[in-house]
Scaffold this active site. Structure first.
Site, short mmCIF file in Angstrom:
data_model
loop_
_atom_site.label_atom_id
_atom_site.label_comp_id
_atom_site.label_asym_id
_atom_site.label_seq_id
_atom_site.Cartn_x
_atom_site.Cartn_y
_atom_site.Cartn_z
N ARG A 129 -2.47 -2.07 -3.53
CA ARG A 129 -3.72 -1.37 -3.29
C ARG A 129 -3.75 -0.08 -4.12
O ARG A 129 -2.81 0.71 -4.11
CB ARG A 129 -3.82 -0.99 -1.81
CG ARG A 129 -5.08 -0.22 -1.54
CD ARG A 129 -5.08 0.47 -0.21
NE ARG A 129 -6.28 1.27 -0.11
CZ ARG A 129 -6.36 2.40 0.58
NH1 ARG A 129 -5.34 2.88 1.22
NH2 ARG A 129 -7.50 3.06 0.61
N HIS B 66 -13.69 2.22 0.02
CA HIS B 66 -13.65 1.15 1.03
C HIS B 66 -14.17 -0.18 0.46
O HIS B 66 -14.65 -1.03 1.21
CB HIS B 66 -14.53 1.47 2.26
CG HIS B 66 -14.11 2.67 3.06
ND1 HIS B 66 -15.02 3.53 3.62
CD2 HIS B 66 -12.89 3.13 3.40
CE1 HIS B 66 -14.38 4.48 4.26
NE2 HIS B 66 -13.08 4.27 4.15
N GLU C 249 -8.53 -5.55 4.97
CA GLU C 249 -8.39 -5.16 3.57
C GLU C 249 -7.17 -5.83 2.91
O GLU C 249 -7.21 -6.19 1.74
CB GLU C 249 -8.34 -3.64 3.45
CG GLU C 249 -9.70 -3.03 3.82
CD GLU C 249 -9.68 -1.56 4.12
OE1 GLU C 249 -10.01 -0.78 3.22
OE2 GLU C 249 -9.38 -1.17 5.26
N ARG D 104 -14.84 14.97 7.49
CA ARG D 104 -15.53 15.23 6.22
C ARG D 104 -17.01 15.49 6.48
O ARG D 104 -17.63 14.83 7.31
CB ARG D 104 -15.41 14.05 5.27
CG ARG D 104 -14.00 13.80 4.78
CD ARG D 104 -14.02 12.71 3.70
NE ARG D 104 -12.69 12.17 3.50
CZ ARG D 104 -12.37 10.88 3.56
NH1 ARG D 104 -13.32 9.98 3.80
NH2 ARG D 104 -11.14 10.49 3.38
N ASN E 184 0.87 -1.17 0.00
CA ASN E 184 0.00 0.00 0.00
C ASN E 184 0.91 1.23 0.00
O ASN E 184 1.44 1.60 1.05
CB ASN E 184 -0.90 -0.05 1.24
CG ASN E 184 -1.88 1.10 1.30
OD1 ASN E 184 -1.84 2.01 0.46
ND2 ASN E 184 -2.75 1.09 2.29
#
Ligand code: ADP
Length: 400
Positions: A90, A180, A387, A242, A7
């Site tokens: 990723r 996600h 993940e 956010r 990643n």
């Protein structure tokens, strides 16, 4: 078979080496401050940790250092680089260019670099840099791209299109992509396994990935039908910092009042809003809960707003799928914060949700925790997300 999951960020490179026979993590770690002063690698393996403090000018040196750590005398877990059968990378955004994970070839590389960068200008170029570095250092090892967005590519047009002129969707690719995806895929698959509903086309799950960034998805028969994040991860429920969904006209109005440019107002909506902006205290749910318990009304308001917005998505996705069999909570908040789970489920009794207060409050580290009562028509589960394992599984599926 051992698969390396990478990643890469603009100045970081995280990794896990996964043994696919057991799906266990053999080693993991990350390079920090790549290209900056004070760069280092923190690496774990064999139950030990080692910090390599050294100059890491670029991602190529970073991956070389990771490979050194994997073969280290103390923390190393492999004798030779050839033991790594493949590398899964990723990638944040796929646009409509990649509907699935792909084995890297010239064409995939070209599409990644020429088409997708503008969709995630901070993340995708970094992933490509990490990929090129790995290709240089491990030229014979197959590389796979796994996208955060591709799980959402099964959404039907009525779910992914915005009510903007169709020509503009066609010309510019402006639509809902979600995010996600690897997490929603993992927890929905684990839920189906746990409930014995694998392969059942009628199994309806709402997956709630609630962390610093939060998104909720409707998954029917293993396929994503809708998701709360949009063209970017700014949309949907309010998050740590956010805003979530806001009327675009209010955004334009606010920008004018605050004298902000387009770019500035978008940064403001990403970094200064959400539960942090409402509470004025923190983006961290632990701080909000402590604040609310101490009588801070704005912390309580932020928590109430968050749960209310999540509840609305759960209800709307039950409507979209014609029912719901299971609700899954995952990620930092979803896995660790019983009061948020209780607040979201409170009022969903009409759908058949019956939360078990004691099970919800109990801690545990089992792979699946059932927190609904035995008589609950809708099963409510807590499933820690993984993940990296999804990336490794997708990589294995492509390199076989
Ligand atoms: P990200 O979106 O950055 O991956 P995470 O999924 O790690 O975020 O979630 C971060 C949030 O999870 C924070 O708001 C934090 O309060 C919450 N969280 C993480 N761990 C715990 C814990 N052990 N107990 C309570 N809340 C936690």
């Amino acid at each position: 078979m051992k698969i390396l999951v990478v990643n890469a960020g603009s100045s970081s490179l995280k990794y896990q080496l996964i043994d696919m026979d057991t799906e266990g993590v053999l080693a993991k770690g990350g390079c920090e401050r790549i290209g900056l002063a004070g760069s280092l690698l923190k690496a774990k393996g064999n139950g030990q940790e080692k910090v390599y403090e050294q100059d890491i000018p670029d991602h190529k040196v970073a991956i070389e250092l990771v490979l050194r750590a994997l073969q280290d005398e103390g923390i190393g877990v492999i004798a030779h680089m050839d033991e790594i059968s493949a590398v899964g990378h990723r990638v944040v955004a796929s646009g409509e260019y990649f509907k699935h994970s792909v084995l890297v070839n010239e064409e995939a590389l070209k599409t990644l670099e020429e088409k997708t960068f503008e969709l995630a200008p901070l993340h995708n170029p970094a992933a490509a840099t990490g990929l090129r570095a790995c290709m240089q250092v491990m030229p014979k090892t197959p590389m796979v791209l796994v996208f955060d967005t591709s799980f959402h590519q099964t959404m039907p047009p009525e779910a992914y299109l915005y009510g903007i002129a169709y020509e503009d969707y066609k010309a510019y690719g402006v639509r809902r992509y979600g995010a996600h995806g690897t997490s929603h895929k993992f927890v929905s698959q684990e839920a189906a396994k746990y409930l014995g509903r694998e392969g059942d086309e009628n199994f309806k799950v709402v997956t709630c990935h609630l962390g610093n960034g939060s998104s909720i998805s409707a998954v029917k028969g293993g396929k994503c039908m809708d998701t709360s994040m949009g063209f970017t991860p700014l949309a949907g429920v309010m998050m740590g910092t956010r805003s979530g969904d806001v009327d675009p006209s209010a955004v334009e109005f606010l920008a004018r009042k605050k004298g902000m440019s387009h770019a500035e107002i978008v940064t403001y909506l990403n970094k200064k809003c959400g539960v942090a902006g409402i509470s004025g205290v923190s983006s961290d749910f632990r701080d909000l809960i402590a604040g609310a318990n101490a009588g801070n009304e704005r912390c309580a308001l932020a928590l109430d707003m968050f749960a209310y917005q999540c509840k609305k998505f759960v209800g709307s996705y039950a409507a979209a799928m014609g029912g719901v069999d299971c609700i899954v909570f995952t990620a930092g908040v979803g896995e660790n914060t019983p009061s948020v789970r209780a607040d979201i489920c409170d009022g969903l009794e009409f759908l058949g949700v019956r939360l078990d207060k004691d099970k919800n409050a109990a801690r545990g580290d089992s792979p699946v925790r059932e927190i609904s009562r035995a008589d609950s028509a809708v099963k409510v589960l807590v499933i820690p997300t993984n993940e990296e394992l999804v990336i490794a599984r997708e990589t294995l599926a492509l390199v076989g």
